[in-house]
Scaffold this motif. Structure first.
Motif, PDB file in Angstrom:
ATOM      1  N   THR A   1      81.266  86.131 -12.942  1.00 45.39           N
ATOM      2  CA  THR A   1      81.565  86.632 -14.274  1.00 45.39           C
ATOM      3  C   THR A   1      82.792  85.913 -14.831  1.00 45.39           C
ATOM      4  O   THR A   1      83.827  85.863 -14.176  1.00 45.39           O
ATOM      5  CB  THR A   1      81.854  88.149 -14.228  1.00 45.39           C
ATOM      6  OG1 THR A   1      80.746  88.800 -13.629  1.00 45.39           O
ATOM      7  CG2 THR A   1      82.100  88.703 -15.617  1.00 45.39           C
ATOM      8  N   PRO A   2      82.675  85.356 -16.035  1.00 45.48           N
ATOM      9  CA  PRO A   2      83.843  84.681 -16.620  1.00 45.48           C
ATOM     10  C   PRO A   2      84.924  85.691 -17.010  1.00 45.48           C
ATOM     11  O   PRO A   2      84.639  86.854 -17.289  1.00 45.48           O
ATOM     12  CB  PRO A   2      83.274  83.990 -17.853  1.00 45.48           C
ATOM     13  CG  PRO A   2      82.019  84.706 -18.174  1.00 45.48           C
ATOM     14  CD  PRO A   2      81.508  85.282 -16.885  1.00 45.48           C
ATOM     15  N   LEU A   3      86.171  85.213 -17.029  1.00 45.11           N
ATOM     16  CA  LEU A   3      87.278  86.072 -17.426  1.00 45.11           C
ATOM     17  C   LEU A   3      87.166  86.406 -18.910  1.00 45.11           C
ATOM     18  O   LEU A   3      86.723  85.573 -19.706  1.00 45.11           O
ATOM     19  CB  LEU A   3      88.606  85.364 -17.172  1.00 45.11           C
ATOM     20  CG  LEU A   3      88.976  85.160 -15.716  1.00 45.11           C
ATOM     21  CD1 LEU A   3      90.216  84.272 -15.611  1.00 45.11           C
ATOM     22  CD2 LEU A   3      89.226  86.488 -15.041  1.00 45.11           C
TER      23      LEU A   3
ATOM     24  N   LYS B   1      88.223  86.902 -22.800  1.00 49.02           N
ATOM     25  CA  LYS B   1      89.055  86.084 -23.664  1.00 49.02           C
ATOM     26  C   LYS B   1      90.463  86.677 -23.718  1.00 49.02           C
ATOM     27  O   LYS B   1      90.628  87.869 -23.918  1.00 49.02           O
ATOM     28  CB  LYS B   1      88.456  86.024 -25.065  1.00 49.02           C
ATOM     29  CG  LYS B   1      89.129  85.036 -25.957  1.00 49.02           C
ATOM     30  CD  LYS B   1      88.397  84.886 -27.264  1.00 49.02           C
ATOM     31  CE  LYS B   1      89.037  83.796 -28.081  1.00 49.02           C
ATOM     32  NZ  LYS B   1      88.290  83.528 -29.302  1.00 49.02           N
TER      33      LYS B   1
ATOM     34  N   CYS C   1      92.541  86.594 -21.127  1.00 47.49           N
ATOM     35  CA  CYS C   1      92.979  86.911 -19.767  1.00 47.49           C
ATOM     36  C   CYS C   1      92.895  85.699 -18.846  1.00 47.49           C
ATOM     37  O   CYS C   1      92.941  85.848 -17.634  1.00 47.49           O
ATOM     38  CB  CYS C   1      92.121  88.035 -19.187  1.00 47.49           C
ATOM     39  SG  CYS C   1      92.298  89.591 -20.052  1.00 47.49           S
ATOM     40  N   GLU C   2      92.772  84.519 -19.425  1.00 48.55           N
ATOM     41  CA  GLU C   2      92.577  83.328 -18.601  1.00 48.55           C
ATOM     42  C   GLU C   2      93.817  82.965 -17.796  1.00 48.55           C
ATOM     43  O   GLU C   2      93.720  82.541 -16.667  1.00 48.55           O
ATOM     44  CB  GLU C   2      92.176  82.124 -19.472  1.00 48.55           C
ATOM     45  CG  GLU C   2      90.805  82.232 -20.089  1.00 48.55           C
ATOM     46  CD  GLU C   2      90.817  82.967 -21.419  1.00 48.55           C
ATOM     47  OE1 GLU C   2      91.905  83.329 -21.912  1.00 48.55           O
ATOM     48  OE2 GLU C   2      89.727  83.188 -21.958  1.00 48.55           O
ATOM     49  N   ASN C   3      95.009  83.103 -18.385  1.00 44.17           N
ATOM     50  CA  ASN C   3      96.217  82.667 -17.700  1.00 44.17           C
ATOM     51  C   ASN C   3      97.279  83.758 -17.786  1.00 44.17           C
ATOM     52  O   ASN C   3      98.293  83.611 -18.478  1.00 44.17           O
ATOM     53  CB  ASN C   3      96.721  81.351 -18.311  1.00 44.17           C
ATOM     54  CG  ASN C   3      97.713  80.666 -17.415  1.00 44.17           C
ATOM     55  OD1 ASN C   3      98.013  81.143 -16.332  1.00 44.17           O
ATOM     56  ND2 ASN C   3      98.245  79.553 -17.867  1.00 44.17           N
TER      57      ASN C   3
END
Length: 64
Positions: A29-31, A33, A35-37
């Motif tokens: 599951t992608p992170l 938007k 919450c990437e870094n």
């Protein structure tokens, strides 16, 4: 007696398989938007066991 053991083993295998499938799908599951870094924005809190806590960035110097 052996049928109870077989039933218990089957239940354990089903639970382990469901856990493995959900674990795999969770990592695919992608992170979300934004919450990437999060590590860059973390200033630290009282939860030192958190993987984002700045105290985990300290590297020990090796004298040799």
């Amino acid at each position: 007696m052996p049928s109870n053991l077989i039933t218990a083993i089957l239940y354990a295998m089903v639970i382990a398989a469901v856990y493995a499938i959900f674990y795999y799908l969770n990592h695919k599951t992608p992170l979300p938007k934004g919450c990437e870094n999060l590590k860059v924005e973390c200033e630290g809190c009282k939860i030192s066991s958190c993987e984002l806590h700045p105290s985990h960035n300290i590297k020990e110097e090796v004298h040799g």
